[in-house]
Write a protein that holds these residues in place. Structure first.
Motif, mmCIF file in Angstrom:
data_model
loop_
_atom_site.group_PDB
_atom_site.id
_atom_site.type_symbol
_atom_site.label_atom_id
_atom_site.label_comp_id
_atom_site.label_asym_id
_atom_site.label_seq_id
_atom_site.Cartn_x
_atom_site.Cartn_y
_atom_site.Cartn_z
ATOM 1 N N TYR A 1 1.173 -0.687 -0.340
ATOM 2 C CA TYR A 1 0.013 -0.127 0.113
ATOM 3 C C TYR A 1 1.119 1.352 0.442
ATOM 4 N N GLY B 1 0.333 5.584 0.276
ATOM 5 C CA GLY B 1 0.224 6.752 1.250
ATOM 6 C C GLY B 1 1.103 7.785 1.181
ATOM 7 N N ARG C 1 0.782 8.429 -7.936
ATOM 8 C CA ARG C 1 0.676 6.565 -7.972
ATOM 9 C C ARG C 1 0.051 6.801 -10.064
ATOM 10 N N VAL D 1 -1.679 10.454 -4.942
ATOM 11 C CA VAL D 1 -2.407 10.327 -3.872
ATOM 12 C C VAL D 1 -3.135 10.843 -2.715
ATOM 13 N N SER E 1 -5.466 8.838 -0.199
ATOM 14 C CA SER E 1 -5.274 8.092 0.861
ATOM 15 C C SER E 1 -4.458 7.049 0.711
ATOM 16 N N THR E 2 -4.672 6.593 1.582
ATOM 17 C CA THR E 2 -3.699 4.855 0.899
ATOM 18 C C THR E 2 -4.718 3.960 0.141
ATOM 19 N N GLU E 3 -4.099 3.602 -0.694
ATOM 20 C CA GLU E 3 -3.880 3.560 -1.974
ATOM 21 C C GLU E 3 -3.341 1.724 -1.703
ATOM 22 N N GLU E 4 -4.474 0.737 -2.625
ATOM 23 C CA GLU E 4 -3.357 -1.174 -3.014
ATOM 24 C C GLU E 4 -2.081 0.013 -4.310
ATOM 25 N N ASP F 1 3.608 -0.323 -10.864
ATOM 26 C CA ASP F 1 3.120 0.700 -10.659
ATOM 27 C C ASP F 1 4.571 2.139 -10.126
#
Length: 118
Positions: A57, A59, A69, A74, A76-79, A84
């Motif tokens: 993840y 953030g 990303r 980004v 918030s928190t992203e997978e 990427d």
């Protein structure tokens, strides 16, 4: 993580289990101190590996300069997904995980032992 554009191009960084902070200071896991002063010294962003989910993840660290990303901010928190593109300041990194679908350090079938990710 590999720097693919900007200062430090060609450098790579190994991610560890838990939170990996990105910044210019010596104490950061991903130390991007190659002359890009648009990157904060401490916790500009963070990448975490969750061994239970076998997932990474990303953030932001709450700094003024945006972390991107795949060209999107980004917020918030992203997978994260293999391949990427992460941009921090003027530095661009590519995420190429070793762990993921089909492999985990804790999986005895894949490693032949019970070695944990450092």
């Amino acid at each position: 993580m590999v720097v693919v554009d900007g200062p430090g191009c060609g450098h790579s960084f190994q991610l560890s289990q838990g939170v990996n902070q990105i910044g210019r200071a010596d104490s950061q896991n991903i130390r991007l101190d190659f002359g890009d002063d648009t990157i904060s010294r401490f916790n500009h962003a963070a990448i975490a590996y969750d061994a239970e989910q076998n997932t990474f993840y990303i953030g932001h660290g709450g700094k003024a300069n945006i972390v991107r990303r795949n060209n999107r901010p980004v917020l918030s928190t992203e997978e994260m997904l293999p391949g990427d593109i992460i941009r921090v300041g003027e530095t661009t990194l590519r995420f190429m995980p070793f762990c993921g679908e089909g492999f985990s350090w804790g999986d005895k079938q894949n490693t032949g032992n019970s070695r944990e990710l450092p």
